[in-house]
Design a protein around this motif. Sequence first.
Motif, PDB file in Angstrom:
ATOM      1  N   PRO A  55       0.813  -1.224   0.000  1.00 53.58           N
ATOM      2  CA  PRO A  55       0.000   0.000   0.000  1.00 53.58           C
ATOM      3  C   PRO A  55       0.848   1.277   0.000  1.00 53.58           C
ATOM      4  O   PRO A  55       0.470   2.257  -0.643  1.00 53.58           O
ATOM      5  CB  PRO A  55      -0.824  -0.113   1.289  1.00 53.58           C
ATOM      6  N   ILE A  56       1.979   1.250   0.667  1.00 52.19           N
ATOM      7  CA  ILE A  56       2.821   2.447   0.713  1.00 52.19           C
ATOM      8  C   ILE A  56       3.311   2.839  -0.675  1.00 52.19           C
ATOM      9  O   ILE A  56       3.491   4.020  -0.981  1.00 52.19           O
ATOM     10  CB  ILE A  56       3.996   2.272   1.707  1.00 52.19           C
ATOM     11  N   ASP A  57       3.491   1.852  -1.561  1.00 51.41           N
ATOM     12  CA  ASP A  57       3.913   2.138  -2.933  1.00 51.41           C
ATOM     13  C   ASP A  57       2.820   2.871  -3.710  1.00 51.41           C
ATOM     14  O   ASP A  57       3.104   3.689  -4.583  1.00 51.41           O
ATOM     15  CB  ASP A  57       4.260   0.838  -3.674  1.00 51.41           C
ATOM     16  N   GLU A  58       1.584   2.572  -3.414  1.00 50.83           N
ATOM     17  CA  GLU A  58       0.453   3.139  -4.145  1.00 50.83           C
ATOM     18  C   GLU A  58      -0.065   4.431  -3.524  1.00 50.83           C
ATOM     19  O   GLU A  58      -0.477   5.342  -4.231  1.00 50.83           O
ATOM     20  CB  GLU A  58      -0.664   2.098  -4.192  1.00 50.83           C
ATOM     21  N   PHE A  59      -0.042   4.517  -2.185  1.00 47.79           N
ATOM     22  CA  PHE A  59      -0.657   5.654  -1.492  1.00 47.79           C
ATOM     23  C   PHE A  59       0.339   6.567  -0.780  1.00 47.79           C
ATOM     24  O   PHE A  59      -0.033   7.610  -0.262  1.00 47.79           O
ATOM     25  CB  PHE A  59      -1.685   5.155  -0.472  1.00 47.79           C
ATOM     26  N   GLY A  60       1.586   6.150  -0.671  1.00 50.92           N
ATOM     27  CA  GLY A  60       2.578   6.978   0.005  1.00 50.92           C
ATOM     28  C   GLY A  60       2.632   6.761   1.510  1.00 50.92           C
ATOM     29  O   GLY A  60       3.422   7.404   2.194  1.00 50.92           O
ATOM     30  N   HIS A  61       1.787   5.895   2.038  1.00 53.25           N
ATOM     31  CA  HIS A  61       1.794   5.546   3.458  1.00 53.25           C
ATOM     32  C   HIS A  61       1.058   4.239   3.643  1.00 53.25           C
ATOM     33  O   HIS A  61       0.322   3.794   2.759  1.00 53.25           O
ATOM     34  CB  HIS A  61       1.156   6.643   4.324  1.00 53.25           C
ATOM     35  N   LEU A  62       1.254   3.600   4.796  1.00 53.71           N
ATOM     36  CA  LEU A  62       0.546   2.362   5.090  1.00 53.71           C
ATOM     37  C   LEU A  62      -0.898   2.664   5.449  1.00 53.71           C
ATOM     38  O   LEU A  62      -1.217   3.774   5.885  1.00 53.71           O
ATOM     39  CB  LEU A  62       1.231   1.621   6.243  1.00 53.71           C
ATOM     40  N   PHE A  63      -1.765   1.701   5.254  1.00 53.13           N
ATOM     41  CA  PHE A  63      -3.154   1.896   5.646  1.00 53.13           C
ATOM     42  C   PHE A  63      -3.230   2.203   7.141  1.00 53.13           C
ATOM     43  O   PHE A  63      -2.629   1.524   7.963  1.00 53.13           O
ATOM     44  CB  PHE A  63      -3.995   0.650   5.355  1.00 53.13           C
ATOM     45  N   PHE A  64      -3.998   3.226   7.483  1.00 54.34           N
ATOM     46  CA  PHE A  64      -4.295   3.657   8.851  1.00 54.34           C
ATOM     47  C   PHE A  64      -3.129   4.337   9.560  1.00 54.34           C
ATOM     48  O   PHE A  64      -3.337   5.038  10.533  1.00 54.34           O
ATOM     49  CB  PHE A  64      -4.824   2.493   9.718  1.00 54.34           C
ATOM     50  N   ASP A  65      -1.901   4.149   9.109  1.00 51.23           N
ATOM     51  CA  ASP A  65      -0.759   4.809   9.743  1.00 51.23           C
ATOM     52  C   ASP A  65      -0.590   6.215   9.166  1.00 51.23           C
ATOM     53  O   ASP A  65      -0.689   6.429   7.967  1.00 51.23           O
ATOM     54  CB  ASP A  65       0.537   4.021   9.516  1.00 51.23           C
ATOM     55  N   ASN A  66      -0.322   7.168  10.037  1.00 46.17           N
ATOM     56  CA  ASN A  66      -0.087   8.561   9.645  1.00 46.17           C
ATOM     57  C   ASN A  66      -1.264   9.187   8.898  1.00 46.17           C
ATOM     58  O   ASN A  66      -1.072  10.064   8.075  1.00 46.17           O
ATOM     59  CB  ASN A  66       1.188   8.677   8.788  1.00 46.17           C
ATOM     60  N   TRP A  67      -2.483   8.717   9.160  1.00 40.42           N
ATOM     61  CA  TRP A  67      -3.660   9.317   8.539  1.00 40.42           C
ATOM     62  C   TRP A  67      -4.032  10.581   9.298  1.00 40.42           C
ATOM     63  O   TRP A  67      -4.038  10.612  10.521  1.00 40.42           O
ATOM     64  CB  TRP A  67      -4.837   8.362   8.596  1.00 40.42           C
ATOM     65  N   ASP A  68      -4.357  11.634   8.552  1.00 39.51           N
ATOM     66  CA  ASP A  68      -4.870  12.840   9.182  1.00 39.51           C
ATOM     67  C   ASP A  68      -6.407  12.777   9.188  1.00 39.51           C
ATOM     68  O   ASP A  68      -7.005  11.797   8.731  1.00 39.51           O
ATOM     69  CB  ASP A  68      -4.360  14.095   8.459  1.00 39.51           C
ATOM     70  N   THR A  69      -7.038  13.797   9.703  1.00 42.81           N
ATOM     71  CA  THR A  69      -8.496  13.812   9.803  1.00 42.81           C
ATOM     72  C   THR A  69      -9.156  13.673   8.436  1.00 42.81           C
ATOM     73  O   THR A  69     -10.147  12.956   8.287  1.00 42.81           O
ATOM     74  CB  THR A  69      -8.967  15.119  10.476  1.00 42.81           C
ATOM     75  N   GLU A  70      -8.594  14.325   7.438  1.00 47.61           N
ATOM     76  CA  GLU A  70      -9.170  14.250   6.091  1.00 47.61           C
ATOM     77  C   GLU A  70      -9.110  12.826   5.540  1.00 47.61           C
ATOM     78  O   GLU A  70     -10.069  12.339   4.938  1.00 47.61           O
ATOM     79  CB  GLU A  70      -8.424  15.202   5.151  1.00 47.61           C
ATOM     80  N   GLU A  71      -7.999  12.147   5.758  1.00 46.11           N
ATOM     81  CA  GLU A  71      -7.868  10.765   5.270  1.00 46.11           C
ATOM     82  C   GLU A  71      -8.864   9.844   5.978  1.00 46.11           C
ATOM     83  O   GLU A  71      -9.496   9.007   5.354  1.00 46.11           O
ATOM     84  CB  GLU A  71      -6.442  10.267   5.483  1.00 46.11           C
ATOM     85  N   TRP A  72      -9.011  10.001   7.302  1.00 55.56           N
ATOM     86  CA  TRP A  72      -9.977   9.189   8.037  1.00 55.56           C
ATOM     87  C   TRP A  72     -11.395   9.436   7.540  1.00 55.56           C
ATOM     88  O   TRP A  72     -12.222   8.526   7.497  1.00 55.56           O
ATOM     89  CB  TRP A  72      -9.884   9.451   9.540  1.00 55.56           C
ATOM     90  N   SER A  73     -11.709  10.683   7.146  1.00 59.97           N
ATOM     91  CA  SER A  73     -13.052  10.984   6.690  1.00 59.97           C
ATOM     92  C   SER A  73     -13.354  10.323   5.340  1.00 59.97           C
ATOM     93  O   SER A  73     -14.509  10.162   4.972  1.00 59.97           O
ATOM     94  CB  SER A  73     -13.268  12.503   6.580  1.00 59.97           C
ATOM     95  N   ARG A  74     -12.330   9.918   4.598  1.00 56.31           N
ATOM     96  CA  ARG A  74     -12.536   9.216   3.328  1.00 56.31           C
ATOM     97  C   ARG A  74     -12.941   7.754   3.530  1.00 56.31           C
ATOM     98  O   ARG A  74     -13.455   7.112   2.626  1.00 56.31           O
ATOM     99  CB  ARG A  74     -11.266   9.238   2.496  1.00 56.31           C
TER     100      ARG A  74
END
Length: 79
Positions: A55-74
């Motif tokens: 996932p880090i290759d596709e999204f730039g971070h691991l799922f759920f790690d280092n998510w900000d409020t905007e990412e969680w709202s998605r």
Amino acid sequence: MTVEYKKEHPFTIPFERSPKIFVSTNYTIRGEGDSYSDRMFEVEFSDHYNSQHKPIDEFGHLFFDNWDTEEWSRLTISW
């Protein structure tokens, strides 16, 4: 969640206090019969991610790690 003990009156646990059960395994959970199949809810995943593509290759971070409020709202879960 309604709890039904043998020879006892059933009682209800409100959703907010009821257990949430999740089983994850690489093995088949064996069982048979209508009761078994009626209670099973399977979710299968593909092999899109593997040791060479994460996932880090596709999204730039691991799922759920280092998510900000905007990412969680998605994150939307619909059943």
